[in-house]
Design a protein around this motif. Structure first.
Motif, short mmCIF file in Angstrom:
data_model
loop_
_atom_site.label_atom_id
_atom_site.label_comp_id
_atom_site.label_asym_id
_atom_site.label_seq_id
_atom_site.Cartn_x
_atom_site.Cartn_y
_atom_site.Cartn_z
N SER A 1 48.24 46.61 36.23
CA SER A 1 49.38 46.27 37.09
C SER A 1 49.58 44.76 37.16
O SER A 1 50.71 44.26 37.13
N ASP B 1 46.72 41.47 42.30
CA ASP B 1 47.02 42.89 42.35
C ASP B 1 45.73 43.68 42.48
O ASP B 1 44.64 43.11 42.34
N ASP B 2 45.87 44.98 42.71
CA ASP B 2 44.70 45.86 42.85
C ASP B 2 44.12 46.32 41.52
O ASP B 2 42.98 46.76 41.48
N SER B 3 44.92 46.26 40.45
CA SER B 3 44.41 46.71 39.15
C SER B 3 44.81 45.73 38.06
O SER B 3 45.84 45.05 38.16
N ARG C 1 37.62 45.95 44.49
CA ARG C 1 37.91 44.97 43.43
C ARG C 1 39.36 44.53 43.54
O ARG C 1 40.25 45.34 43.71
N ARG C 2 39.58 43.22 43.42
CA ARG C 2 40.92 42.64 43.36
C ARG C 2 40.99 41.79 42.10
O ARG C 2 39.98 41.25 41.66
N GLU D 1 38.37 38.58 38.35
CA GLU D 1 38.04 39.74 39.17
C GLU D 1 37.29 39.25 40.39
O GLU D 1 36.40 38.41 40.29
#
Length: 81
Positions: free
Chosen positions: A55, A50-52, A32-33, A24
């Motif tokens: 995902s 990704d962003d989450s 947060r990435r 993270e």
């Protein structure tokens, strides 16, 4: 920007285990990435982001095996040449 290890697991492709390290990262703007380092061998790694986390995990499940298979095919092609 500070990167924090959030999960370390292993994915198995054709009976061979490949370590995965999920990180993270908090950006300068506070977002947060998430990223994942897939260790194929000592000198070969891929990094996905990704962003989450859900995902990213989905992306890794699809792309890590495909990457391993593409490396195998490339090695066969260079041996044949």
């Amino acid at each position: 920007m500070d990167r924090k290890l959030v999960k370390a697991i292993e994915i198995e492709v054709d009976g061979i285990g490949y370590p995965l390290r999920f990180y993270e990262l908090k950006t300068a703007r506070g977002a947060r990435r998430f990223s994942c380092e897939v260790v194929l061998d000592a000198a070969d790694r891929i990094i996905l982001d990704d962003d989450s986390m859900p995902s990213l995990e989905s992306k890794v499940e699809r792309l890590a095996p495909a990457t391993v298979y593409s490396r195998v095919l490339a090695a066969r092609r260079s041996e044949a040449a």
